[in-house]
Design a protein around this motif. Structure first.
Motif, PDB file in Angstrom:
ATOM      1  N   SER A  88      -4.705 -41.147   2.653  1.00  0.00           N
ATOM      2  CA  SER A  88      -3.420 -40.446   2.743  1.00  0.00           C
ATOM      3  C   SER A  88      -3.292 -39.799   4.119  1.00  0.00           C
ATOM      4  O   SER A  88      -4.275 -39.705   4.876  1.00  0.00           O
ATOM      5  CB  SER A  88      -3.345 -39.360   1.666  1.00  0.00           C
ATOM      6  N   ASP A 104       7.690 -45.541   1.799  1.00  0.00           N
ATOM      7  CA  ASP A 104       7.848 -45.703   0.349  1.00  0.00           C
ATOM      8  C   ASP A 104       8.233 -47.125  -0.046  1.00  0.00           C
ATOM      9  O   ASP A 104       8.419 -47.412  -1.233  1.00  0.00           O
ATOM     10  CB  ASP A 104       8.899 -44.724  -0.191  1.00  0.00           C
ATOM     11  N   THR A 107       6.678 -48.864  -3.043  1.00  0.00           N
ATOM     12  CA  THR A 107       7.081 -48.400  -4.376  1.00  0.00           C
ATOM     13  C   THR A 107       8.424 -48.989  -4.792  1.00  0.00           C
ATOM     14  O   THR A 107       8.817 -48.866  -5.960  1.00  0.00           O
ATOM     15  CB  THR A 107       7.177 -46.866  -4.427  1.00  0.00           C
ATOM     16  N   ARG A 108       9.113 -49.640  -3.858  1.00  0.00           N
ATOM     17  CA  ARG A 108      10.457 -50.157  -4.137  1.00  0.00           C
ATOM     18  C   ARG A 108      10.536 -51.677  -4.113  1.00  0.00           C
ATOM     19  O   ARG A 108      11.460 -52.260  -4.668  1.00  0.00           O
ATOM     20  CB  ARG A 108      11.435 -49.580  -3.101  1.00  0.00           C
ATOM     21  N   THR A 156      10.140 -48.098   5.611  1.00  0.00           N
ATOM     22  CA  THR A 156       9.725 -46.733   5.332  1.00  0.00           C
ATOM     23  C   THR A 156       8.415 -46.743   4.540  1.00  0.00           C
ATOM     24  O   THR A 156       8.086 -47.725   3.870  1.00  0.00           O
ATOM     25  CB  THR A 156      10.806 -46.003   4.525  1.00  0.00           C
TER      26      THR A 156
END
Length: 244
Positions: free
Chosen positions: A235, A52, A55-56, A50
């Motif tokens: 972005s 994100d 960020t993980r 994904t």
């Protein structure tokens, strides 16, 4: 809703240039890979890929690189080549070394020749690349040209006519917009990407481009203060500007 892709951790990290699958397994056993703040020891585990994920997940204490689908805006300096294969200084040299090993590979969206500076996009998204360069999309590219001799006043009408034929070609250019800045400087908006097009257009009028800089691509422009060689990740909102 689109299905979220999954991947084995070792395969994912290897495709992002971090190393071989065996190297990823050794890194994990040494505690070098974390997911959601917990050590990830089994790199054969499949995880959702994904947006994100950076960020993980951390790799040896640093945030994971962007997953596939990234778009990079670079202020290309003079003297750099938009190629994977040529000798000398390449635009890819500005990016992290491991990004040269990514699969899919990062490629430029179109090219700027060695003596042209300015806005250059790079991506590992093949579909986006082809959408931007497709003649059917008519994505406008804005160049600032400094000329060896003063403009004579006929260039704007000629470029806008749709009848200008470049030497060695059998199809006229699409209409282009000329904005005069000074007697030896102009902004030119084109929707095609033919070989050395802007230089050849002015050559057809008997002039010579001494300096060429791309300022815009569609509705996207170089942010103020972006130094030559500086780059940023775009972005989704900024990517959408390309097609405005």
């Amino acid at each position: 809703m689109a299905k979220i892709p999954t991947s084995r951790v070792d395969k994912l990290l290897s495709s992002m240039g971090y190393g071989s699958r065996n190297e990823m397994a050794r890194m994990a056993k040494a505690g070098g890979i974390t997911l959601d703040a917990a050590e990830l020891l089994d790199v054969t585990k499949r995880i959702p890929v994904t947006p994100d994920l950076p960020t993980r997940m951390e790799i040896e204490g640093e945030a994971l690189d962007p997953v596939a689908g990234m778009v990079i805006l670079l202020n290309k300096p003079l003297g750099m080549t938009c190629s994977h294969k040529e000798d000398g200084a390449l635009v890819y040299d500005f990016l992290p070394e491991r990004w040269k090993r990514r699969d899919p590979a990062i490629s430029t969206i179109g090219r700027l020749d060695k003596q042209t500076s300015g806005l250059l996009l790079l991506t590992d998204d093949g579909d986006l690349l082809h959408r931007v360069i497709s003649p059917k999309r008519h994505v406008k590219k804005t160049y600032r040209a400094k000329l060896a001799r003063p403009l004579d006043g006929t260039e704007g009408e000629l470029f806008a006519s749709g009848h200008l034929m470049l030497e060695g070609e059998d199809k006229p250019l699409a209409p282009a917009e000329l904005e005069v800045v000074s007697e030896t400087e102009a902004l030119l908006n084109v929707t095609e990407g033919r070989y050395h097009q802007v230089r050849r257009m002015f050559a057809a009028t008997g002039n010579h481009v001494e300096k060429l800089h791309r300022e815009r691509l569609g509705g996207l422009s170089l942010p103020d203060g972006t130094a030559p060689g500086q780059w940023k990740l775009l972005s989704e909102e900024e990517i959408a500007l390309i097609f405005q």
